[in-house]
Design a protein around this motif. Structure first.
Motif, PDB file in Angstrom:
ATOM      1  N   PHE A   1       0.833  -1.172   0.000  1.00 60.03           N
ATOM      2  CA  PHE A   1       0.000   0.000   0.000  1.00 60.03           C
ATOM      3  C   PHE A   1       0.883   1.242   0.000  1.00 60.03           C
ATOM      4  N   PRO A   2       0.672   2.117  -0.895  1.00 61.08           N
ATOM      5  CA  PRO A   2       1.436   3.360  -0.843  1.00 61.08           C
ATOM      6  C   PRO A   2       0.986   4.192   0.359  1.00 61.08           C
ATOM      7  N   ARG A   3       1.938   4.677   1.088  1.00 58.03           N
ATOM      8  CA  ARG A   3       1.645   5.506   2.267  1.00 58.03           C
ATOM      9  C   ARG A   3       2.556   6.732   2.251  1.00 58.03           C
ATOM     10  N   ALA A   4       2.085   7.759   2.893  1.00 53.90           N
ATOM     11  CA  ALA A   4       2.885   8.983   3.016  1.00 53.90           C
ATOM     12  C   ALA A   4       4.047   8.742   3.983  1.00 53.90           C
TER      13      ALA A   4
ATOM     14  N   ARG B   1      15.524  10.224  14.214  1.00 54.33           N
ATOM     15  CA  ARG B   1      14.339  10.408  15.061  1.00 54.33           C
ATOM     16  C   ARG B   1      14.068   9.158  15.887  1.00 54.33           C
ATOM     17  N   GLU B   2      14.274   7.992  15.286  1.00 53.71           N
ATOM     18  CA  GLU B   2      14.084   6.752  16.030  1.00 53.71           C
ATOM     19  C   GLU B   2      15.085   6.656  17.178  1.00 53.71           C
ATOM     20  N   VAL B   3      16.344   6.979  16.913  1.00 56.04           N
ATOM     21  CA  VAL B   3      17.373   6.957  17.958  1.00 56.04           C
ATOM     22  C   VAL B   3      16.978   7.907  19.086  1.00 56.04           C
ATOM     23  N   ALA B   4      16.528   9.106  18.747  1.00 55.92           N
ATOM     24  CA  ALA B   4      16.121  10.078  19.759  1.00 55.92           C
ATOM     25  C   ALA B   4      14.971   9.533  20.602  1.00 55.92           C
ATOM     26  N   GLU B   5      14.044   8.851  19.973  1.00 56.39           N
ATOM     27  CA  GLU B   5      12.907   8.287  20.711  1.00 56.39           C
ATOM     28  C   GLU B   5      13.344   7.147  21.624  1.00 56.39           C
TER      29      GLU B   5
ATOM     30  N   TRP C   1       4.621   6.399   7.890  1.00 55.44           N
ATOM     31  CA  TRP C   1       5.646   5.426   8.275  1.00 55.44           C
ATOM     32  C   TRP C   1       6.390   5.891   9.518  1.00 55.44           C
ATOM     33  N   ILE C   2       6.677   7.183   9.606  1.00 51.43           N
ATOM     34  CA  ILE C   2       7.369   7.715  10.784  1.00 51.43           C
ATOM     35  C   ILE C   2       6.506   7.527  12.028  1.00 51.43           C
ATOM     36  N   GLU C   3       5.233   7.854  11.947  1.00 52.99           N
ATOM     37  CA  GLU C   3       4.334   7.670  13.085  1.00 52.99           C
ATOM     38  C   GLU C   3       4.264   6.203  13.491  1.00 52.99           C
ATOM     39  N   TYR C   4       4.188   5.321  12.522  1.00 57.30           N
ATOM     40  CA  TYR C   4       4.153   3.883  12.810  1.00 57.30           C
ATOM     41  C   TYR C   4       5.438   3.449  13.513  1.00 57.30           C
ATOM     42  N   ASP C   5       6.587   3.844  12.955  1.00 57.97           N
ATOM     43  CA  ASP C   5       7.873   3.476  13.553  1.00 57.97           C
ATOM     44  C   ASP C   5       7.980   3.963  14.994  1.00 57.97           C
ATOM     45  N   LEU C   6       7.626   5.215  15.226  1.00 60.25           N
ATOM     46  CA  LEU C   6       7.741   5.776  16.571  1.00 60.25           C
ATOM     47  C   LEU C   6       6.778   5.095  17.544  1.00 60.25           C
ATOM     48  N   ALA C   7       5.605   4.723  17.075  1.00 55.76           N
ATOM     49  CA  ALA C   7       4.649   4.024  17.937  1.00 55.76           C
ATOM     50  C   ALA C   7       5.137   2.622  18.304  1.00 55.76           C
ATOM     51  N   MET C   8       5.870   1.980  17.415  1.00 55.26           N
ATOM     52  CA  MET C   8       6.343   0.615  17.665  1.00 55.26           C
ATOM     53  C   MET C   8       7.531   0.563  18.627  1.00 55.26           C
ATOM     54  N   ILE C   9       8.240   1.653  18.817  1.00 52.70           N
ATOM     55  CA  ILE C   9       9.451   1.652  19.636  1.00 52.70           C
ATOM     56  C   ILE C   9       9.172   1.187  21.054  1.00 52.70           C
ATOM     57  N   LYS C  10       7.992   1.473  21.582  1.00 49.55           N
ATOM     58  CA  LYS C  10       7.692   1.045  22.951  1.00 49.55           C
ATOM     59  C   LYS C  10       7.686  -0.479  23.091  1.00 49.55           C
ATOM     60  N   ARG C  11       7.587  -1.192  21.981  1.00 51.52           N
ATOM     61  CA  ARG C  11       7.580  -2.656  22.002  1.00 51.52           C
ATOM     62  C   ARG C  11       8.984  -3.256  21.911  1.00 51.52           C
TER      63      ARG C  11
END
Length: 72
Positions: free
Chosen positions: A1-4, A46-50, A8-18
């Motif tokens: 699925f094409p996504r903006a 951004r992922e590293v910062a999170e 993807w950034i929001e998804y990645d940041l939300a998954m970090i808690k796991r």
């Protein structure tokens, strides 16, 4: 699925808690161009910062990651 990109950034940041930690590597493509090396990535930074914000370990080489995993 094409996504903006931001989806993807929001998804990645939300998954970090796991996740327990982050392995941040540079991108290199030696098979096609031996001089290609990418060290800058706004998304990866951004992922590293999170991860750091959540007091989770960040590793910059595979050996350190393995050492941490073995001691954990």
């Amino acid at each position: 699925f094409p996504r903006a990109y931001n989806d993807w950034i929001e998804y990645d940041l939300a998954m970090i808690k796991r996740y327990d930690g982050c392995l941040r590597l540079n991108a290199s493509h030696t098979n096609t161009n031996p001089f290609y090396l990418v060290t800058d990535s706004a998304g990866a930074d951004r992922e590293v910062a999170e991860f750091r914000k959540q007091f989770k370990p960040v590793f910059f080489d595979i050996e350190s990651c393995y050492q941490w995993a073995e001691s954990w």
